[in-house]
Scaffold this active site. Sequence first.
Site, PDB file in Angstrom:
ATOM      1  N   PHE A 230       0.767  -1.221  -0.029  1.00 37.32           N
ATOM      2  CA  PHE A 230       0.062  -0.013  -0.007  1.00 37.32           C
ATOM      3  C   PHE A 230       0.756   1.321   0.031  1.00 37.32           C
ATOM      4  CE2 PHE A 230      -1.950  -3.292   2.481  1.00 37.32           C
ATOM      5  CZ  PHE A 230      -3.318  -3.489   1.789  1.00 37.32           C
ATOM      6  N   ASP A 299       0.548  -0.240   5.167  1.00 40.27           N
ATOM      7  CA  ASP A 299      -0.163   0.907   5.324  1.00 40.27           C
ATOM      8  C   ASP A 299      -1.345   0.976   4.508  1.00 40.27           C
ATOM      9  OD1 ASP A 299      -0.468   3.448   6.108  1.00 40.27           O
ATOM     10  OD2 ASP A 299       0.820   4.373   5.127  1.00 40.27           O
ATOM     11  N   CYS A 339      -5.304   3.861   9.432  1.00 44.39           N
ATOM     12  CA  CYS A 339      -5.549   5.118   9.378  1.00 44.39           C
ATOM     13  C   CYS A 339      -6.966   5.473   9.656  1.00 44.39           C
ATOM     14  CB  CYS A 339      -4.917   5.913   8.294  1.00 44.39           C
ATOM     15  SG  CYS A 339      -5.837   5.165   6.754  1.00 44.39           S
TER      16      CYS A 339
HETATM   17  N1  SAH Z   1       2.019   4.219   2.662  1.00 49.09           N
HETATM   18  C1  SAH Z   1       1.792   5.318   1.696  1.00 49.09           C
HETATM   19  C2  SAH Z   1       0.261   5.894   2.135  1.00 49.09           C
HETATM   20  C3  SAH Z   1      -0.640   4.805   1.640  1.00 49.09           C
HETATM   21  S1  SAH Z   1      -2.538   5.314   1.409  1.00 49.09           S
HETATM   22  C4  SAH Z   1       2.755   6.537   2.301  1.00 49.09           C
HETATM   23  O1  SAH Z   1       3.330   6.435   3.138  1.00 49.09           O
HETATM   24  O2  SAH Z   1       2.379   7.523   1.600  1.00 49.09           O
HETATM   25  C5  SAH Z   1      -3.129   3.621   1.052  1.00 49.09           C
HETATM   26  C6  SAH Z   1      -2.666   3.248  -0.491  1.00 49.09           C
HETATM   27  O3  SAH Z   1      -3.445   2.069  -0.666  1.00 49.09           O
HETATM   28  C7  SAH Z   1      -3.258   4.084  -1.720  1.00 49.09           C
HETATM   29  O4  SAH Z   1      -2.151   4.584  -2.380  1.00 49.09           O
HETATM   30  C8  SAH Z   1      -4.395   3.258  -2.515  1.00 49.09           C
HETATM   31  O5  SAH Z   1      -4.267   2.968  -3.721  1.00 49.09           O
HETATM   32  C9  SAH Z   1      -3.675   1.584  -2.022  1.00 49.09           C
HETATM   33  N2  SAH Z   1      -4.610   0.634  -2.046  1.00 49.09           N
HETATM   34  C10 SAH Z   1      -6.034   0.673  -1.764  1.00 49.09           C
HETATM   35  N3  SAH Z   1      -6.385  -0.668  -1.531  1.00 49.09           N
HETATM   36  C11 SAH Z   1      -5.517  -1.500  -1.987  1.00 49.09           C
HETATM   37  C12 SAH Z   1      -5.428  -2.900  -2.308  1.00 49.09           C
HETATM   38  N4  SAH Z   1      -6.250  -3.700  -2.087  1.00 49.09           N
HETATM   39  N5  SAH Z   1      -4.007  -3.271  -2.468  1.00 49.09           N
HETATM   40  C13 SAH Z   1      -3.157  -2.412  -2.942  1.00 49.09           C
HETATM   41  N6  SAH Z   1      -3.102  -1.205  -2.665  1.00 49.09           N
HETATM   42  C14 SAH Z   1      -4.182  -0.582  -2.189  1.00 49.09           C
END
Ligand code: SAH
Length: 396
Positions: A230, A299, A339
């Site tokens: 993520f 995350d 979050c």
């Molecule tokens: N780790 C990042 C923030 C993550 S926000 C940082 O430190 O800045 C959450 C992210 O999860 C988003 O980019 C979204 O596109 C992604 N996301 C949501 N559902 C997901 C899934 N099932 N598999 C992979 N990514 C996912």
Amino acid sequence: MAQENLPVVHVINGRQKKLLQGHPWVYGNEIERVEGEAQDGGLVSVVDFRGRHMGTGFYNSKSLITVRLLTHRQEEITDALIASRVRAACDYRRFILRREGTDSCRLIYGEADRLPGVICDRFGGVVVLQILALGMERYTQVIADVLISCEKPESLLLQNDDAIRRKEGMECFTKVLHGALPQETIIHENGVKLAVDVMGGQKTGYFLDQKDNHLFLRQFCRDARVLDCFSYIGGFALNAAAAGAREVTAVDISEAAVGMIEKNAALNGASIQTVCANCFDYLRAQVKAGETYDVVVLDPPAFTKAHANMANACRGYKEIALSAMRLLPPGGVLATHSCSYHMPEDVFVNTVLSAAQDLHRQVRVITLRRQDIDHPVLAGYPESHYLKSLWLQMLD
Ligand code: SAH
């Protein structure tokens, strides 16, 4: 005593306590009656069942949060008061902007800066402002003027396109209020360069709440094999690479985000493998393939936006924690996040620890962290603490 001339919202008996503790919201179902002609977006005085003054705030019958208090005192709400709050918010962030290699931070964190429904992020020379509460809309120019004079940004973007605005009965639009947007916004965080998409990205463009956790990750990354799940535009992955990781993989489901990680890796001369995939599936496949990592970061987005979905959310957090732990040999480090405000810290910690129990593995808690300090937590308003950051080490 209610403030003179304002419509008066009477709160039902029992709900005065949270207001006295500093909570800034009155929900519709906490209101006994409204005296006078309360206008949506207009000011009201809030009193308890005995008529004691609880504060002054904005009324909006279209919002579940019917009143957002601007003050718990007897004071008039003026442009000068709003301007002073914006100045105080900018002053506080000097701590962060003095950090070596960091030119970006959250400047206004809504209720915690006593500016309900106002979000403002500084991304290098670009300031992005979001107004998410109807009552604050009319102060947009007052807020913008202070931001321009305190921050002297190259540009100020009013990014009023969050869907929350529709729930509040407002239109969605974006508008440049000052200067001109650069072709590309490149920010610096802990010395890492990040291209940020302030027009098309998620939220205001980047999640500034993780800056300090990104930095914290570095100490575990020298010569390590790191998996950032993520990853969005690669905050954790880029810091891992900067700390001398042997191999870094970043996974996100959004194609746009993965494109940005590639761009950001190139900007920093870092080598990061990117994968566009659903992390639930990717983690399972990695386990099946017998892969191992020294460090795994999880995350995910908020699995629950309401208390009712808690059980599902817990299942989600547990599933990814189980997979991540399977990828970590003894000594491996897991950094896992939630979050969602609706997920209480203790429930989140217990959920993740129960994954280790199911695997019959002993773990220890390295630390339990939060959102960075430009997102401070307002006393009496627990909603302002939403990010939980649990760091574990696998012992066997
Ligand atoms: N780790 C990042 C923030 C993550 S926000 C940082 O430190 O800045 C959450 C992210 O999860 C988003 O980019 C979204 O596109 C992604 N996301 C949501 N559902 C997901 C899934 N099932 N598999 C992979 N990514 C996912």
